[in-house]
Design a protein around this motif. Structure first.
Motif: not given
Length: 633
Positions: A97-99, A118-123, A436-442
């Protein structure tokens, strides 16, 4: 740098990809520290063999396929701080979370729009730089912009991803990697192709660098930031230059890549005018060189083959320069090397390397080469040699089309060399192990927007009374966080002012380093301790140089103990007066002759005597008064 081309007429399109490590406490998917270790500290190692996997659509990325042509062993050096996540023996934890919040603050600085989730992908990456064979990355934001002197530059993408392993040694059949760097969080920032000249590319990179450093949360130093440059001209093709380390080289690299594309297009036009073509036949010409005196071929022929291909109409063009010191033949050689060979021979440079004129004529006759034809030859183990010739055939055919789309390696002199094909969409697929991580407006609005370094420098001028040059120097310095911490602790102290702190951090330290002092052994706590000791009257500010030298030599010392060990400490004012009067008396003839001009020379003598035990300003005033009184007796 003066512009060599009219970039508008050529239709230059240029964009940057900046990879910047973040200065978080832990790695992106585990609790391991983000500190780079000394390779000699490793305590165990393991190895892997990697191969490309197909995407969800069943396609295999072309860049990954080419990287896997050589079956290499990848050896990983691990440390006492290495965990099972880095070994790829355990699933990753949730994203740091800090990053993530550092990345979100960068998004604000670049006027970008964050994603809702935020969805992580594999490259897929099969060059061994990641133990898993892929790199985890997440798309975070889009639609941003930067202001530059020639207009806005769009910032189309910002991703949060994990750093790769650090390559230690390439042994050909195996590569040694260190695991200390793997997993350090970084942001990848991609601009739109709005850059219109080499100078504009440099300015844009500088602007991005300033914004990143404004967070105070990015790593500094060699290898912590990398710049990739995407370049094309109207009739050329998009080329990605990887690993531009030095900011000052961006202009040169853009200019030399434009020059390469211009020259490749000219070569294409002349080849087509000549009616050039590429033959697909690979000729085994090993027998022609059974008695050769060429050391390179002689050594190889015992366990391998000599193969050749015919390029009709290419005579004189294989040796044609496309960049300073690099020719079309160099481009062919780069492709051949992807099969593991050391290089190629071509008739534009033969006879040479111990190959005789007679052998060249026999070679030309064997493959049916005419006067305008070129022959390319390679000597190596059969599988490698054949693979190399196939790669050269492909590249020669591309020469008849113009400029191939490629990922190329930036070279120290500003040129570039072939690395691999441009990757496609098949290299990405979803990461199912990371939540996944939600990025809410708040949540996004609660992220503080960092103060720009330019604004910070202006604030330092007004807040601390710093000269403009010193304010800018500390604002852009790696010591900025330390400076702010010291000023927060001691800002109201009359002895330790901002000018003294800045000059120590940006002036004294480089001087000590030039003198061979190991300043890397000095930690933030040492500086805070020294300035505290001065503020309390333990020593004068003139003792800073001596204290830093002593503590760098013996980091366990505190400022007080270092001062005591060197015989430093504050003197009673009456004792200082006694010393000054005695020195003036000893040099009374000189003082009477020079008058007040004697202050400077006598000051130097007194300073040696008191060795940082008295503030220089106090001492100077006292000396002026004593000398003035003495000459007026």
């Amino acid at each position: 740098m003066s512009d060599k081309f009219n970039y508008a007429e050529l239709g230059l399109k240029c964009g940057l990809e900046i990879h910047q490590q973040l200065d978080s406490k832990h790695k992106l998917f585990c609790k391991c520290p983000t500190k780079i270790r000394n390779i000699e500290e490793y305590n165990h190692e393991f190895f892997r063999y990697l191969r490309p996997t197909a995407s969800e659509m069943g396609e295999t990325d072309r860049a990954a396929l080419e990287q896997s042509k050589l079956r290499r062993k990848y050896v990983y050096k691990a440390y006492d701080s290495t965990c099972l996540v880095e070994n790829d023996d355990e699933p990753p934890t949730e994203v740091n979370r800090e990053a993530l919040e550092i990345a979100l603050s960068i998004i604000k600085l670049m006027n970008m729009v964050p994603v809702d989730q935020v969805h992580m992908m594999r490259k897929i990456v099969v060059d061994g730089s990641n133990t898993s064979g892929f790199q985890r990355t997440a798309f975070l934001a889009k639609d941003g912009y930067l202001d530059t002197s020639v207009g806005p530059v769009g910032v189309g993408v910002l991703c949060l991803e994990e750093e790769a392993c650090q390559k230690i040694e390439d042994k050909g059949d195996s590569i040694i990697y260190s695991l200390d760097r793997l997993g350090i969080p970084l942001v990848e920032i991609g601009t739109d192709p709005d850059i219109i000249s080499p100078a504009h590319a440099k300015e844009t990179a500088q602007q991005i660098g300033m914004l990143l450093r404004s967070t105070g949360k990015v790593k500094r130093g060699l290898g912590t930031i990398r710049q990739d440059v995407n370049i094309s001209i109207a009739k050329g093709a998009r080329v990605e230059l990887k690993g531009v380390q030095a900011l000052d080289m961006i202009e040169t690299m853009v200019e030399l890549e434009v020059e390469r594309q211009v020259n490749l297009l000219a070569i294409r036009d002349e080849l087509l005018e000549r009616g050039a073509s590429v033959c697909d036949t690979i000729f085994d010409v090993t027998e022609l060189f059974k008695e050769t005196q060429s050391k390179v071929i002689k050594k190889t022929i015992k366990k391998g083959k000599v193969y050749a291909i015919l390029l009709r109409g290419f005579s004189g063009f294989v040796g044609r320069e496309v960049q300073p010191g690099r020719r079309l033949g160099t481009e062919f050689s780069d492709r051949a090397k992807t099969s593991g060979v050391g290089g190629i021979f071509h008739t534009d440079e033969l006879p040479n390397y111990g190959i005789t004129e007679g052998e060249v004529q026999a070679l030309r006759m064997e493959v049916g080469a005419g006067e305008n034809d070129a022959v390319i030859m390679v000597a190596d183990r059969e599988e490698r040699a054949r693979g190399a010739m196939i790669s050269v055939i492909i590249r020669a055919k591309e020469a008849l089309e113009g400029v191939p789309e490629e990922t190329r390696r930036a070279l120290p002199d500003g040129n570039n060399s072939y690395l691999r094909p441009l990757p496609g969409a098949a290299r990405m697929y979803p990461e199912t192990d990371v939540p996944q991580v939600n990025i809410s407006p708040e949540y996004f609005n609660a992220i503080e927007k960092p103060e720009l370094l330019t604004e910070r420098a202006k604030r330092f001028e007004s807040e601390f009374g710093l000269h403009m040059e010193l304010a800018g120097k500390i604002a852009y310095s790696t010591y900025l966080p330390l400076f702010e911490e010291i000023m927060q602790l001691l800002g109201a102290n009359q002895t330790v002012n901002a000018t003294l702190v800045v000059r120590t951090l940006t002036g004294t330290l480089p001087e000590l380093k030039r003198d061979g002092v190991e300043i890397d052994r000095l930690e933030d706590g040492h500086f805070i301790d020294i300035f505290n000791f001065i503020a309390e009257g333990g020593v004068s500010k003139e003792a800073i140089d001596d204290l830093l030298r002593a503590i760098a030599d013996e980091p366990a010392l505190c400022a007080k103990d270092a001062a005591s060990k060197m015989g430093l400490g504050s003197l009673d004012i009456s004792e200082v007066e006694r010393i000054v009067e005695a020195i003036i008396e000893e040099r009374q003839d000189f003082v009477k002759e020079k008058g007040m001009a004697a202050v400077g020379p006598v000051m130097g003598i007194v300073m040696k005597e008191v060795r940082g035990k008295v503030d220089g300003k106090v001492l100077s005033e006292m000396l002026k008064q004593k000398i003035n009184k003495y000459i007026n007796i």
